[in-house]
Write an enzyme that holds these catalytic residues in place. Structure first.
Site, short mmCIF file in Angstrom:
data_model
loop_
_atom_site.label_atom_id
_atom_site.label_comp_id
_atom_site.label_asym_id
_atom_site.label_seq_id
_atom_site.Cartn_x
_atom_site.Cartn_y
_atom_site.Cartn_z
N ALA A 27 32.77 49.53 29.70
CA ALA A 27 32.59 50.54 30.51
C ALA A 27 34.01 51.18 30.85
O ALA A 27 34.99 50.80 31.12
CB ALA A 27 31.82 50.05 31.63
N PRO A 28 33.82 52.71 31.07
CA PRO A 28 32.72 53.33 30.80
C PRO A 28 32.39 53.80 29.24
O PRO A 28 31.42 54.45 28.69
CB PRO A 28 32.88 54.88 31.34
CG PRO A 28 34.47 54.76 31.41
CD PRO A 28 34.97 53.51 31.34
N ASP B 277 29.81 44.69 30.03
CA ASP B 277 30.45 45.16 31.19
C ASP B 277 29.36 45.16 32.19
O ASP B 277 28.24 45.65 31.96
CB ASP B 277 31.10 46.35 30.90
CG ASP B 277 32.32 46.84 31.93
OD1 ASP B 277 31.97 46.77 33.44
OD2 ASP B 277 33.42 47.01 31.42
N ASP C 289 39.60 45.19 26.93
CA ASP C 289 40.34 45.96 27.60
C ASP C 289 40.22 45.51 29.04
O ASP C 289 39.99 46.51 29.90
CB ASP C 289 39.76 47.44 27.32
CG ASP C 289 40.98 48.35 28.01
OD1 ASP C 289 42.04 48.16 28.23
OD2 ASP C 289 40.61 49.63 28.15
N LYS D 254 48.04 43.97 30.15
CA LYS D 254 48.29 44.89 31.06
C LYS D 254 49.68 43.91 31.76
O LYS D 254 49.48 42.93 32.24
CB LYS D 254 47.60 45.12 32.26
CG LYS D 254 46.12 45.11 32.02
CD LYS D 254 45.87 46.82 31.47
CE LYS D 254 44.42 46.89 30.86
NZ LYS D 254 44.08 48.32 30.16
#
Ligand code: SAM
Length: 317
Positions: A183-184, A202, A238, A267
């Site tokens: 999402a989104p 998600d 992600d 990340k």
């Protein structure tokens, strides 16, 4: 000038050996690397003659010419000069038979990197480790009706890790993908747009055109534990979590055969980014090796990445 790092090399290091090393370990954080010579002092009236002479000195035939400059405010002042010079320099290099008449992407690419109007470096790069875009900057348009700008990251990743033929073969209607932390829906859009059927995992809502795309099934499940009933062609992930946990999660999907290839985002912490990437890479290959899966891994900080890097892990057999 910031934006370009020049690394003088000992004469004992042959460029061919460096190129081999870069093929084995392509750059992660540099947008573009090229090996060559400079700085050349260029005349105000004739920049072309010294550049052609330097390219002759390198002694390789190149398949493409890119004129580049640092991606800084100072560097931008060089862009119009480069645009004007490019066709003239291209013609001179072809006449000198150091540049092919038609673009040949299998040959080394020639980079003329301007650091000032009268100063440039002349260098080459090889397809195995160079960037797909001049100065490593993809000019991607934000598609309409896509719910997040991070869609550009996956679009760039496809261009960075797959050549044109692979993009057509590996991203086509009939294939299936799972998007963890979807999402989104920016990454899901990139897959569905190419006709790939996507399971988007998600707890958050999907938005924009992917919310009711028949190719997209949205599951409100935990992406850290959910697995598909049948193997899929692609996993993309992600989810924002410690990089080592994402690295392990993605590697296990590939090791277990639940997906053939994966693109994922790590990340990074503010400090020791290189060390953290190395730790993740090592862990991923340990997991696939232990499962007897021969997998290739590439990791790059893409133009659209910020405090993060993007990885591509794929089974070779
Ligand atoms: C950076 S956003 C993803 C953006 C998305 N790639 C796009 O292009 O629109 C991270 C997403 O991961 C989701 N997420 C975090 N932990 C998750 C988990 N354990 N399982 C599934 N999704 C998770 C969040 O709800 C959030 O929507």
């Amino acid at each position: 000038m910031p934006g370009v790092v020049v690394l003088p090399l000992a004469r004992s290091i042959a460029p061919a050996r460096l190129s081999e090393a870069l093929t084995r370990l392509p750059p992660i954080f540099a947008r573009e690397i090229s090996l060559g010579t400079g700085p050349l002092a260029l005349g105000e009236r004739d920049r072309i003659t010294p550049i052609v002479a330097a390219v002759r000195g390198i002694g390789v035939q190149c398949g493409a010419l890119w004129l580049e400059y640092p991606d800084t405010n100072d560097g931008k002042h060089l862009s119009s000069m480069c645009r004007r010079l490019e066709p003239l320099l291209g013609a001179a290099l072809r006449a000198a038979q150091v540049l092919t008449a038609d673009e040949n992407l299998r040959l080394p690419r020639l980079h003329v990197v301007f650091t000032a109007k009268q100063e440039a470096y002349v260098a080459t790069s090889a397809p195995a480790w160079n960037s797909a875009w001049p100065m490593g900057i993809p000019r991607l348009k934000m598609p309409r009706d896509v719910p997040s700008r991070s869609t550009l990251k996956l679009a760039e990743a496809f261009g960075a890790f797959l050549n044109d033929e692979e993009q057509l073969r590996l991203l086509r209607p009939g294939l299936r993908a799972v998007d963890l932390g979807a999402a989104p829906g920016g990454w899901t859009w990139q897959l569905a747009h190419r006709g790939v059927r996507v399971t988007a995992v998600d707890n958050g809502p999907m938005k924009g055109s992917v919310a009711d795309d028949p190719l997209v099934s949205h599951l409100r499940e935990d992406g850290l534990t959910w697995r598909p009933k049948r193997p899929v062609d692609w996993l993309v992930c992600d989810i924002v979590l410690q990089p080592i946990r994402i690295a392990e999660l993605v590697a296990r999907w590939i090791a277990d055969g639940d997906a053939r290839r994966a693109i994922f985002n790590l990340k990074l912490p503010m400090k020791k980014r290189y060390d953290e990437v190395q730790r993740c890479a090592q862990r991923m290959l340990e997991i696939t090796d232990r499962a007897g899966v021969n997998a290739g891994l590439r990791i790059r900080q893409l133009y659209h990445d910020r405090e993060e890097v993007t990885g591509y892990l794929a089974r070779k057999n």
